[in-house]
Design an enzyme around this catalytic site. Structure first.
Site: not given
Ligand code: NAD
Length: 250
Positions: A158, A160
């Site tokens: 998430y 990233a």
């Protein structure tokens, strides 16, 4: 009305933050196409928009679109362009979480989150940028997260995806600024929606301890900023991340 005559696409507009943005845009006079995964929730939102619209001329409709599919997005945006003729505002709000420690994270958890949260922004924006450039105006608002700025254990996928949105936003803002198109992120903190309702009470308590204002945000807190960025109030703001988090990242 701050958005009279403006035409918007809002992905993930069937509930939570996206729905709150759709309602605020409808109150300000915009025509809106909602992209989401649930036909039933989509039709409910369209009824909700009809109930708050500022003028009888406004049009609203829902399209069932998986935003991670380039083909589906392409077909549906072309359909919206046939109806609306142009799109002034794109809000990329669709998103999911698949939280796990990296050690236990399957490739599928990584791919699903990156595809729905980040590739979707490529899918929608890559198509709409051309007509916006031709028209020499446009507003793109990407809903990222404070997690993309701070990181969070259990959310490497998430985080990233959300950090990726920020890099993409800043780069695209520079590509299209001369065409009078603004591209910005809103980074919500901890907002009361179905997404955060999945968290355990213990997790919620832990997060609330990090929020100086001591409360969760609500959809309206985010929608107010989206209206600001989408309207002429935001004319000279581009490539920015507006954090709305009750002081979490202060
Ligand atoms: P939510 O789960 O209530 O809504 C998510 C929306 O995304 C739904 O409308 C759903 O239909 C849509 N969606 C999911 N997968 C999709 C797909 N493949 N194709 C099309 N649509 C899809 O979540 P929310 O809390 O309203 O979150 C909205 C956005 O805000 C997300 O991008 C989320 O990451 C971000 N965000 C939320 C919070 C929070 O605390 N709730 C904080 C920071 C950022």
């Amino acid at each position: 009305m701050k958005l009279a005559g403006k035409k918007a696409i809002i992905t993930g507009g069937t509930r939570g933050i996206g729905k709150a943005i759709a309602i605020a845009f409808a109150e300000q006079g915009a025509d809106i196409a909602i992209f989401g995964t649930s036909e039933e929730r989509g039709q409910e939102v369209v009824s909700a928009l009809e109930a708050v619209k500022a003028s009888s001329e406004q049009k609203f409709f829902f399209k069932k679109v998986d935003v991670s599919s380039n083909q589906e997005v392409k077909e549906n945006i072309h359909h919206v362009l046939e109806i609306f003729e142009n799109v002034d505002i794109l809000v990329n709000c669709a998103g999911i979480t698949r939280d796990k420690l990296l050690m236990k994270m399957e490739e599928e958890d990584w791919d699903a989150v990156l595809d729905i949260n980040l590739k979707s922004v490529y899918n929608t924006t890559q198509i709409l940028i051309r007509p916006m450039m031709k028209k020499r105006s446009g507003r793109i608002i990407n809903i990222t997260s404070v997690i993309g700025l701070m990181g969070n254990p259990g959310q490497v996928n998430y985080a990233a995806s959300k950090a990726g949105m920020i890099g993409m936003t800043r780069s695209l803002a520079k590509e299209v600024a001369s065409r009078n198109i603004t591209v910005n992120c809103i980074a919500p903190g901890f907002i009361d929606t179905d997404m955060t309702n999945q968290l355990s009470d213990e997790q919620k308590e832990g997060i609330l301890k990090q929020v100086p204002m001591g409360r969760l945000g609500n959809g309206k807190d985010i929608a107010n900023a989206a209206v600001f960025l989408a309207s002429s109030d935001g004319d000279y703001i581009t490539g920015q991340v507006i954090t709305i988090d009750g002081g979490m990242t202060a």
